[in-house]
Design a protein around this motif. Structure first.
Motif, short mmCIF file in Angstrom:
data_model
loop_
_atom_site.label_atom_id
_atom_site.label_comp_id
_atom_site.label_asym_id
_atom_site.label_seq_id
_atom_site.Cartn_x
_atom_site.Cartn_y
_atom_site.Cartn_z
N ILE A 117 3.54 -6.25 -8.97
CA ILE A 117 2.20 -6.75 -8.66
C ILE A 117 1.82 -6.40 -7.23
N ARG A 118 0.56 -5.98 -7.06
CA ARG A 118 0.03 -5.62 -5.75
C ARG A 118 -1.40 -6.14 -5.65
N TYR A 119 -1.84 -6.32 -4.40
CA TYR A 119 -3.24 -6.69 -4.17
C TYR A 119 -4.09 -5.43 -4.27
N ASP A 120 -5.29 -5.59 -4.82
CA ASP A 120 -6.15 -4.44 -5.03
C ASP A 120 -6.79 -3.92 -3.75
N HIS A 121 -6.88 -4.75 -2.72
CA HIS A 121 -7.45 -4.33 -1.44
C HIS A 121 -6.54 -4.82 -0.33
N SER A 122 -6.52 -4.09 0.76
CA SER A 122 -5.72 -4.54 1.90
C SER A 122 -6.40 -5.74 2.54
N ALA A 123 -5.63 -6.54 3.22
CA ALA A 123 -6.17 -7.74 3.87
C ALA A 123 -7.23 -7.35 4.89
N GLU A 124 -6.97 -6.32 5.65
CA GLU A 124 -7.93 -5.88 6.66
C GLU A 124 -9.23 -5.45 6.02
N GLU A 125 -9.14 -4.78 4.87
CA GLU A 125 -10.33 -4.32 4.15
C GLU A 125 -11.14 -5.52 3.66
N MET A 126 -10.46 -6.54 3.12
CA MET A 126 -11.15 -7.72 2.61
C MET A 126 -11.83 -8.50 3.73
N LEU A 127 -11.19 -8.55 4.89
CA LEU A 127 -11.75 -9.32 6.01
C LEU A 127 -12.72 -8.50 6.86
N GLY A 128 -12.84 -7.22 6.56
CA GLY A 128 -13.75 -6.37 7.33
C GLY A 128 -13.21 -5.97 8.69
N ILE A 129 -11.89 -5.99 8.84
CA ILE A 129 -11.26 -5.58 10.10
C ILE A 129 -11.06 -4.07 10.05
N GLU A 130 -11.53 -3.38 11.07
CA GLU A 130 -11.38 -1.94 11.10
C GLU A 130 -10.04 -1.58 11.72
N VAL A 131 -9.20 -0.90 10.95
CA VAL A 131 -7.89 -0.49 11.42
C VAL A 131 -7.97 0.98 11.82
N PRO A 132 -7.58 1.30 13.06
CA PRO A 132 -7.65 2.71 13.46
C PRO A 132 -6.67 3.54 12.64
N PRO A 133 -7.02 4.80 12.36
CA PRO A 133 -6.10 5.63 11.59
C PRO A 133 -4.81 5.87 12.39
N ARG A 134 -3.71 6.04 11.67
CA ARG A 134 -2.42 6.26 12.31
C ARG A 134 -2.41 7.62 13.00
N LYS A 135 -1.91 7.63 14.22
CA LYS A 135 -1.83 8.87 14.98
C LYS A 135 -0.67 9.72 14.50
N ALA A 136 -0.81 11.03 14.68
CA ALA A 136 0.32 11.92 14.43
C ALA A 136 1.37 11.65 15.50
N ASP A 137 2.63 11.89 15.18
CA ASP A 137 3.71 11.57 16.12
C ASP A 137 3.52 12.23 17.48
N HIS A 138 3.09 13.49 17.52
CA HIS A 138 2.96 14.18 18.80
C HIS A 138 1.82 13.62 19.66
N GLU A 139 0.91 12.85 19.07
CA GLU A 139 -0.20 12.26 19.83
C GLU A 139 0.13 10.86 20.35
N ARG A 140 1.22 10.26 19.86
CA ARG A 140 1.61 8.92 20.30
C ARG A 140 2.23 8.98 21.69
N THR A 141 2.07 7.89 22.43
CA THR A 141 2.68 7.82 23.76
C THR A 141 4.03 7.13 23.66
N LEU A 142 4.82 7.25 24.71
CA LEU A 142 6.12 6.58 24.74
C LEU A 142 5.97 5.07 24.57
N GLY A 143 4.92 4.51 25.16
CA GLY A 143 4.68 3.07 25.07
C GLY A 143 4.27 2.61 23.69
N GLU A 144 3.78 3.51 22.85
CA GLU A 144 3.34 3.14 21.49
C GLU A 144 4.48 3.14 20.48
#
Length: 157
Positions: free
Chosen positions: A69-96
């Motif tokens: 069983i799974r939820y049909d929508h993500s929690a962020e989607e249901m609450l209207g929270i905008e999640v930034p797209p995941r960065k490619a590994d080479h674009e991430r910083t050491l701190g991330e």
């Protein structure tokens, strides 16, 4: 980013769920789910929804009776929270990088592969450098300048 949401976060919304394995779906108002099952974390609440389908879900469920069983929508989607797209590994910083992630350097010239002390590098150059910039600063024992950096996860054991 939160680890888990609770039905109390979704008052006024409908929780829709479905199971690919048994081809069933259902829904309930968040307030009704809260009243029936309590304010359990949403991942744990799926166990109760699976019982409605006559199935088990969880660690104690028999392998062939394990509901998917799974939820049909993500929690962020249901609450209207905008999640930034995941960065490619080479674009991430050491701190991330997360605590459980570590780096390997691969020399494209001689194929030498070596784990990298990211904490030591972070102390020297700071958290702001991207992995692409860090890779450009590396030098292999064969003399090649530059490297391919790979992000890997530590095992849980």
């Amino acid at each position: 980013m939160r680890m888990a949401y609770y039905p109390s976060d979704f008052i006024g919304h409908e929780l829709r769920y479905s199971c690919e394995k048994c081809q069933r779906s259902g829904s309930t108002a968040a307030a009704d789910g809260l009243a029936r099952y309590g304010n359990k974390p949403m991942p744990e609440l799926r166990y109760d929804f699976a019982k409605e389908f006559g199935r088990n879900r969880g660690h104690d469920a028999p392998f062939n009776d394990n509901c998917q069983i799974r939820y049909d929508h993500s929690a962020e989607e249901m609450l209207g929270i905008e999640v930034p797209p995941r960065k490619a590994d080479h674009e991430r910083t050491l701190g991330e990088l997360a605590q459980y992630e570590f780096l390997f350097a691969l020399c494209p010239e001689c194929n030498r592969r070596k784990p990298i002390d990211r904490w030591g590098i972070q102390k020297k150059v700071g958290k702001g450098l991207t992995l692409r910039q860090v890779a450009g600063l590396m030098r292999c024992k064969c003399g090649y300048k530059g490297a391919l950096l790979m992000v890997r996860h530590l095992s849980r054991d």
